[in-house]
Design an enzyme around this catalytic site. Structure first.
Site, PDB file in Angstrom:
ATOM      1  N   THR A 244       0.826  -1.219   0.000  1.00  0.00           N
ATOM      2  CA  THR A 244       0.000   0.000   0.000  1.00  0.00           C
ATOM      3  C   THR A 244       0.857   1.265   0.000  1.00  0.00           C
ATOM      4  O   THR A 244       0.473   2.276  -0.589  1.00  0.00           O
ATOM      5  CB  THR A 244      -0.968   0.028   1.199  1.00  0.00           C
ATOM      6  OG1 THR A 244      -0.237  -0.168   2.412  1.00  0.00           O
ATOM      7  CG2 THR A 244      -2.020  -1.063   1.068  1.00  0.00           C
TER       8      THR A 244
ATOM      9  N   HIS B 160       0.107 -16.643  -4.982  1.00  0.00           N
ATOM     10  CA  HIS B 160      -1.097 -16.380  -5.772  1.00  0.00           C
ATOM     11  C   HIS B 160      -0.781 -15.975  -7.208  1.00  0.00           C
ATOM     12  O   HIS B 160      -1.629 -15.405  -7.892  1.00  0.00           O
ATOM     13  CB  HIS B 160      -1.944 -15.299  -5.085  1.00  0.00           C
ATOM     14  CG  HIS B 160      -2.566 -15.768  -3.798  1.00  0.00           C
ATOM     15  ND1 HIS B 160      -3.060 -14.912  -2.841  1.00  0.00           N
ATOM     16  CD2 HIS B 160      -2.770 -17.015  -3.323  1.00  0.00           C
ATOM     17  CE1 HIS B 160      -3.543 -15.610  -1.825  1.00  0.00           C
ATOM     18  NE2 HIS B 160      -3.372 -16.888  -2.096  1.00  0.00           N
TER      19      HIS B 160
ATOM     20  N   ARG C   2      -9.403  -5.234   1.344  1.00  0.00           N
ATOM     21  CA  ARG C   2     -10.436  -5.193   2.383  1.00  0.00           C
ATOM     22  C   ARG C   2     -10.339  -3.989   3.309  1.00  0.00           C
ATOM     23  O   ARG C   2     -11.148  -3.842   4.216  1.00  0.00           O
ATOM     24  CB  ARG C   2     -10.381  -6.475   3.234  1.00  0.00           C
ATOM     25  CG  ARG C   2     -10.684  -7.738   2.449  1.00  0.00           C
ATOM     26  CD  ARG C   2     -10.567  -8.967   3.335  1.00  0.00           C
ATOM     27  NE  ARG C   2     -10.948 -10.179   2.622  1.00  0.00           N
ATOM     28  CZ  ARG C   2     -10.139 -10.887   1.854  1.00  0.00           C
ATOM     29  NH1 ARG C   2      -8.897 -10.501   1.690  1.00  0.00           N
ATOM     30  NH2 ARG C   2     -10.557 -11.978   1.240  1.00  0.00           N
TER      31      ARG C   2
ATOM     32  N   ILE D   9       3.553  -0.809   8.620  1.00  0.00           N
ATOM     33  CA  ILE D   9       4.498  -1.783   8.080  1.00  0.00           C
ATOM     34  C   ILE D   9       5.776  -1.108   7.575  1.00  0.00           C
ATOM     35  O   ILE D   9       6.876  -1.638   7.728  1.00  0.00           O
ATOM     36  CB  ILE D   9       3.831  -2.588   6.955  1.00  0.00           C
ATOM     37  CG1 ILE D   9       2.718  -3.456   7.548  1.00  0.00           C
ATOM     38  CG2 ILE D   9       4.836  -3.477   6.221  1.00  0.00           C
ATOM     39  CD1 ILE D   9       1.764  -4.017   6.528  1.00  0.00           C
TER      40      ILE D   9
ATOM     41  N   ASP E 116       2.388  -8.430  -7.533  1.00  0.00           N
ATOM     42  CA  ASP E 116       2.953  -7.241  -8.186  1.00  0.00           C
ATOM     43  C   ASP E 116       4.435  -7.338  -8.528  1.00  0.00           C
ATOM     44  O   ASP E 116       4.961  -6.495  -9.268  1.00  0.00           O
ATOM     45  CB  ASP E 116       2.703  -5.996  -7.320  1.00  0.00           C
ATOM     46  CG  ASP E 116       3.154  -6.173  -5.864  1.00  0.00           C
ATOM     47  OD1 ASP E 116       4.230  -6.756  -5.640  1.00  0.00           O
ATOM     48  OD2 ASP E 116       2.415  -5.731  -4.957  1.00  0.00           O
TER      49      ASP E 116
ATOM     50  N   CYS F 223      -5.226 -21.001 -29.599  1.00  0.00           N
ATOM     51  CA  CYS F 223      -6.313 -21.987 -29.525  1.00  0.00           C
ATOM     52  C   CYS F 223      -7.700 -21.364 -29.343  1.00  0.00           C
ATOM     53  O   CYS F 223      -8.703 -22.074 -29.387  1.00  0.00           O
ATOM     54  CB  CYS F 223      -6.039 -22.990 -28.403  1.00  0.00           C
ATOM     55  SG  CYS F 223      -6.243 -22.321 -26.741  1.00  0.00           S
TER      56      CYS F 223
END
Length: 249
Positions: free
Chosen positions: A22, A117, A30, A234, A100, A153
């Site tokens: 962030t 992910h 969220r 953080i 990212d 395809c």
């Protein structure tokens, strides 16, 4: 207080979530200004079943990423602190929920970063599984191709990221579990720990006798098993922790 759980630590696993990015200008999902907080309907575009079944959902997904802040983002102090910690000689593995690529851009070794992910920097064909750089597909979307298909395809294309309802690669989750079990200290930074099976890596670490520290603005389901929970931003907390972990500190 930090010294009590950094003493003697030579192996560190860091599980990072959206909150780590962030400060680079990438909104989380969220939080108060999160992507899904502002537009709850957009969650459908990140659900595999809806994405595969509905061309309008796919179009919304591609529009969301067309001018996404992550394309322009630069690593921040938290990313750089983790890269510096690796350079200091500490064995660091980064298990990231982020797509990212900012950990690698900050200088963390690509082989030490496990993208749980996936990555937004590649596109995968859901038919033939061919992977291509995202820039090629985003250029097509930008010129009006709202629901791009594979040039080989004709199947549906998607970013090489894991959507809700889509299974994670078992080889990736297996490796993540082994890292969590064999680290001495697991640090969670910027994750709500609401998405499984990744969140359960905290339990894997603690059950193996390792220390768990959580750095997050809001409470998480795993706070009770952590040796410390830090609510400090953080961008200041992670550099401070990494400095304490560096040899000679």
């Amino acid at each position: 207080m930090i010294k009590s759980w950094t003493d003697g630590v030579e192996r560190v696993a860091v599980l990072t979530g959206a909150g780590v990015s962030t400060d680079s200008g990438i909104p989380d999902y969220r939080g108060p200004e999160g992507v899904w907080t502002r537009d709850p309907e957009l969650v459908k575009a990140f659900t595999y079943e809806s994405f595969m079944a509905d061309s309008t959902v796919r179009a919304a997904f591609w529009r969301t990423y067309l001018d996404h802040a992550a394309w322009r983002a630069e690593p921040n102090a938290a990313h750089r602190a983790l890269a510096d910690l690796e350079r200091s000689g500490v064995a660091v593995r980064i298990l990231t929920q982020n797509v990212d690529g900012l950990h690698q851009r900050a200088g963390s070794s690509a082989r030490k970063v496990l993208e749980l992910h996936g990555s937004m920097h590649e596109v995968v064909c859901t038919g033939c599984r061919r992977r291509t750089p995202s820039e090629q597909t985003m250029a097509r979307v930008r010129t009006g191709d709202a629901d791009p298909r594979c040039a080989d395809c004709g199947a549906i294309l998607k970013l090489a990221v894991v959507l809700f309802g889509e299974h994670l690669d078992p080889s990736v989750t297996g490796l993540a579990e082994r890292i969590a079990a064999h680290t001495q200290l697991m640090i969670v930074a910027g994750s709500s720990l609401q998405v499984e099976p990744v969140a359960s890596l905290c339990a894997v670490a603690v059950n193996a006798g390792n220390r768990l520290v959580i750095v997050n603005r809001d409470p998480t389901p795993y706070d009770e098993i952590a040796v410390e929970v830090i609510r400090e931003p953080i961008g200041t907390a992670l550099p401070r922790i990494c400095a304490a972990l560096s040899p000679g500190q």
